[in-house]
Design a protein around this motif. Sequence first.
Motif, PDB file in Angstrom:
ATOM      1  N   ARG A  21      -3.351  -0.965   3.470  1.00 47.53           N
ATOM      2  CA  ARG A  21      -3.950  -1.712   2.356  1.00 47.53           C
ATOM      3  C   ARG A  21      -3.011  -2.838   1.913  1.00 47.53           C
ATOM      4  O   ARG A  21      -2.449  -2.821   0.816  1.00 47.53           O
ATOM      5  CB  ARG A  21      -4.275  -0.766   1.214  1.00 47.53           C
ATOM      6  N   ALA A  22      -2.858  -3.826   2.758  1.00 45.83           N
ATOM      7  CA  ALA A  22      -1.892  -4.911   2.541  1.00 45.83           C
ATOM      8  C   ALA A  22      -2.141  -5.665   1.234  1.00 45.83           C
ATOM      9  O   ALA A  22      -1.189  -6.008   0.521  1.00 45.83           O
ATOM     10  CB  ALA A  22      -1.920  -5.871   3.725  1.00 45.83           C
ATOM     11  N   ASP A  23      -3.398  -5.944   0.894  1.00 44.07           N
ATOM     12  CA  ASP A  23      -3.694  -6.666  -0.350  1.00 44.07           C
ATOM     13  C   ASP A  23      -3.258  -5.869  -1.567  1.00 44.07           C
ATOM     14  O   ASP A  23      -2.742  -6.426  -2.537  1.00 44.07           O
ATOM     15  CB  ASP A  23      -5.190  -6.984  -0.458  1.00 44.07           C
ATOM     16  N   MET A  24      -3.474  -4.554  -1.521  1.00 42.69           N
ATOM     17  CA  MET A  24      -3.090  -3.700  -2.639  1.00 42.69           C
ATOM     18  C   MET A  24      -1.566  -3.655  -2.781  1.00 42.69           C
ATOM     19  O   MET A  24      -1.028  -3.771  -3.879  1.00 42.69           O
ATOM     20  CB  MET A  24      -3.652  -2.287  -2.446  1.00 42.69           C
ATOM     21  N   ILE A  25      -0.870  -3.498  -1.664  1.00 45.54           N
ATOM     22  CA  ILE A  25       0.595  -3.470  -1.705  1.00 45.54           C
ATOM     23  C   ILE A  25       1.129  -4.797  -2.241  1.00 45.54           C
ATOM     24  O   ILE A  25       2.040  -4.822  -3.078  1.00 45.54           O
ATOM     25  CB  ILE A  25       1.172  -3.131  -0.320  1.00 45.54           C
ATOM     26  N   ALA A  26       0.558  -5.906  -1.817  1.00 45.84           N
ATOM     27  CA  ALA A  26       0.989  -7.219  -2.302  1.00 45.84           C
ATOM     28  C   ALA A  26       0.773  -7.333  -3.820  1.00 45.84           C
ATOM     29  O   ALA A  26       1.609  -7.914  -4.524  1.00 45.84           O
ATOM     30  CB  ALA A  26       0.242  -8.330  -1.563  1.00 45.84           C
ATOM     31  N   TRP A  27      -0.323  -6.790  -4.331  1.00 47.88           N
ATOM     32  CA  TRP A  27      -0.594  -6.808  -5.772  1.00 47.88           C
ATOM     33  C   TRP A  27       0.513  -6.064  -6.521  1.00 47.88           C
ATOM     34  O   TRP A  27       1.029  -6.550  -7.527  1.00 47.88           O
ATOM     35  CB  TRP A  27      -1.972  -6.183  -6.046  1.00 47.88           C
ATOM     36  N   TYR A  28       0.884  -4.883  -6.023  1.00 50.82           N
ATOM     37  CA  TYR A  28       1.965  -4.124  -6.660  1.00 50.82           C
ATOM     38  C   TYR A  28       3.302  -4.857  -6.547  1.00 50.82           C
ATOM     39  O   TYR A  28       4.094  -4.860  -7.489  1.00 50.82           O
ATOM     40  CB  TYR A  28       2.081  -2.722  -6.057  1.00 50.82           C
ATOM     41  N   GLU A  29       3.563  -5.485  -5.424  1.00 43.33           N
ATOM     42  CA  GLU A  29       4.807  -6.233  -5.267  1.00 43.33           C
ATOM     43  C   GLU A  29       4.898  -7.365  -6.292  1.00 43.33           C
ATOM     44  O   GLU A  29       5.973  -7.621  -6.846  1.00 43.33           O
ATOM     45  CB  GLU A  29       4.937  -6.779  -3.845  1.00 43.33           C
ATOM     46  N   ARG A  30       3.785  -8.026  -6.581  1.00 44.67           N
ATOM     47  CA  ARG A  30       3.782  -9.087  -7.592  1.00 44.67           C
ATOM     48  C   ARG A  30       4.069  -8.538  -8.990  1.00 44.67           C
ATOM     49  O   ARG A  30       4.420  -9.285  -9.891  1.00 44.67           O
ATOM     50  CB  ARG A  30       2.446  -9.836  -7.575  1.00 44.67           C
ATOM     51  N   ARG A  31       3.954  -7.243  -9.164  1.00 44.53           N
ATOM     52  CA  ARG A  31       4.223  -6.599 -10.448  1.00 44.53           C
ATOM     53  C   ARG A  31       5.553  -5.858 -10.454  1.00 44.53           C
ATOM     54  O   ARG A  31       5.805  -5.017 -11.306  1.00 44.53           O
ATOM     55  CB  ARG A  31       3.060  -5.672 -10.815  1.00 44.53           C
ATOM     56  N   GLY A  32       6.417  -6.166  -9.494  1.00 44.32           N
ATOM     57  CA  GLY A  32       7.773  -5.652  -9.498  1.00 44.32           C
ATOM     58  C   GLY A  32       8.045  -4.427  -8.652  1.00 44.32           C
ATOM     59  O   GLY A  32       9.166  -3.909  -8.649  1.00 44.32           O
ATOM     60  N   TYR A  33       7.060  -3.934  -7.923  1.00 41.42           N
ATOM     61  CA  TYR A  33       7.269  -2.774  -7.053  1.00 41.42           C
ATOM     62  C   TYR A  33       7.830  -3.241  -5.716  1.00 41.42           C
ATOM     63  O   TYR A  33       7.509  -4.331  -5.243  1.00 41.42           O
ATOM     64  CB  TYR A  33       5.957  -2.002  -6.848  1.00 41.42           C
ATOM     65  N   THR A  34       8.661  -2.398  -5.118  1.00 42.22           N
ATOM     66  CA  THR A  34       9.204  -2.717  -3.809  1.00 42.22           C
ATOM     67  C   THR A  34       8.831  -1.629  -2.819  1.00 42.22           C
ATOM     68  O   THR A  34       8.707  -0.454  -3.183  1.00 42.22           O
ATOM     69  CB  THR A  34      10.744  -2.869  -3.837  1.00 42.22           C
ATOM     70  N   ARG A  35       8.659  -2.051  -1.597  1.00 38.81           N
ATOM     71  CA  ARG A  35       8.369  -1.115  -0.506  1.00 38.81           C
ATOM     72  C   ARG A  35       9.671  -0.421  -0.130  1.00 38.81           C
ATOM     73  O   ARG A  35      10.697  -1.070   0.023  1.00 38.81           O
ATOM     74  CB  ARG A  35       7.794  -1.872   0.686  1.00 38.81           C
ATOM     75  N   THR A  36       9.601   0.881   0.012  1.00 38.84           N
ATOM     76  CA  THR A  36      10.798   1.647   0.348  1.00 38.84           C
ATOM     77  C   THR A  36      10.947   1.871   1.836  1.00 38.84           C
ATOM     78  O   THR A  36      12.028   2.228   2.291  1.00 38.84           O
ATOM     79  CB  THR A  36      10.764   3.029  -0.335  1.00 38.84           C
ATOM     80  N   GLY A  37       9.880   1.697   2.592  1.00 32.84           N
ATOM     81  CA  GLY A  37       9.902   2.042   4.007  1.00 32.84           C
ATOM     82  C   GLY A  37       9.731   3.540   4.232  1.00 32.84           C
ATOM     83  O   GLY A  37       9.607   3.993   5.368  1.00 32.84           O
ATOM     84  N   GLU A  38       9.693   4.301   3.144  1.00 33.92           N
ATOM     85  CA  GLU A  38       9.489   5.753   3.228  1.00 33.92           C
ATOM     86  C   GLU A  38       8.008   6.015   3.507  1.00 33.92           C
ATOM     87  O   GLU A  38       7.154   5.697   2.690  1.00 33.92           O
ATOM     88  CB  GLU A  38       9.906   6.412   1.922  1.00 33.92           C
ATOM     89  N   LEU A  39       7.742   6.592   4.659  1.00 36.49           N
ATOM     90  CA  LEU A  39       6.369   6.851   5.074  1.00 36.49           C
ATOM     91  C   LEU A  39       6.085   8.346   5.029  1.00 36.49           C
ATOM     92  O   LEU A  39       6.963   9.164   5.272  1.00 36.49           O
ATOM     93  CB  LEU A  39       6.126   6.334   6.482  1.00 36.49           C
ATOM     94  N   SER A  40       4.852   8.680   4.704  1.00 32.96           N
ATOM     95  CA  SER A  40       4.412  10.073   4.770  1.00 32.96           C
ATOM     96  C   SER A  40       3.032  10.093   5.412  1.00 32.96           C
ATOM     97  O   SER A  40       2.231   9.173   5.236  1.00 32.96           O
ATOM     98  CB  SER A  40       4.408  10.728   3.393  1.00 32.96           C
ATOM     99  N   PRO A  41       2.762  11.129   6.185  1.00 31.26           N
ATOM    100  CA  PRO A  41       1.504  11.160   6.938  1.00 31.26           C
ATOM    101  C   PRO A  41       0.290  11.320   6.027  1.00 31.26           C
ATOM    102  O   PRO A  41       0.358  11.948   4.973  1.00 31.26           O
ATOM    103  CB  PRO A  41       1.663  12.371   7.849  1.00 31.26           C
ATOM    104  N   PHE A  42      -0.805  10.736   6.457  1.00 32.52           N
ATOM    105  CA  PHE A  42      -2.076  10.961   5.778  1.00 32.52           C
ATOM    106  C   PHE A  42      -2.512  12.386   6.108  1.00 32.52           C
ATOM    107  O   PHE A  42      -2.366  12.831   7.238  1.00 32.52           O
ATOM    108  CB  PHE A  42      -3.136   9.957   6.245  1.00 32.52           C
ATOM    109  N   PRO A  43      -3.069  13.118   5.139  1.00 36.18           N
ATOM    110  CA  PRO A  43      -3.462  14.516   5.395  1.00 36.18           C
ATOM    111  C   PRO A  43      -4.781  14.629   6.169  1.00 36.18           C
ATOM    112  O   PRO A  43      -5.812  15.038   5.632  1.00 36.18           O
ATOM    113  CB  PRO A  43      -3.576  15.104   3.990  1.00 36.18           C
ATOM    114  N   TYR A  44      -4.717  14.252   7.438  1.00 35.54           N
ATOM    115  CA  TYR A  44      -5.899  14.379   8.293  1.00 35.54           C
ATOM    116  C   TYR A  44      -6.362  15.832   8.306  1.00 35.54           C
ATOM    117  O   TYR A  44      -5.551  16.750   8.330  1.00 35.54           O
ATOM    118  CB  TYR A  44      -5.593  13.924   9.723  1.00 35.54           C
TER     119      TYR A  44
END
Length: 180
Positions: A134-157
């Motif tokens: 969800r690149a658009d959503m992540i970009a929205w949060y980044e504009r509000r001061g959030y940073t990506r940590t690179g910490e990934l967790s699996p989707f609960p398939y």
Amino acid sequence: MHSDSETRRLVAAPATEDDTGELTTLIESAYRGRSSVGWTTEADLLEGRRTDPEDLALIVKDPESLLLTFRRDGELLACCQLERHPGHGYFGLFAVCPGAQGGGLGSSVLAEAERRARDDWGVAELRMKVIRQRADMIAWYERRGYTRTGELSPFPYGDERFGVPLRPDLVFETLVKPLR
């Protein structure tokens, strides 16, 4: 007598069990299905339910969680959840009525959640998990001061409580924002 601006004011309040049906409708409309429209929808990634009244009632009862409602003139327009963890807060279940998106309401909700986590709980940072695709959503949060940590967790398939994935590569990424 209230002025027009006072009666149009957004009111934030903790959700009650009586709110769970209305909250389920709001959350589903923002995330899934035919009524889910706009850039916040997950309908292109997931089918099925996002939540239900029973899940929301558990959140309302949890002493380490706060489910906030945001109403204007009694109409439910948005919600979000905060969870208290050692050293940080967690932000989730963020939904804005599709018809009310694009006018700054989401930014107001996020700011109020950050304020409450900082001032009421004394946490130093707020974290969240966002589907990495969800690149658009992540970009929205980044504009509000959030940073990506690179910490990934699996989707609960396989756990339909989180929806039915429409693609095989979904993964969550943790975003973080210092609150002090």
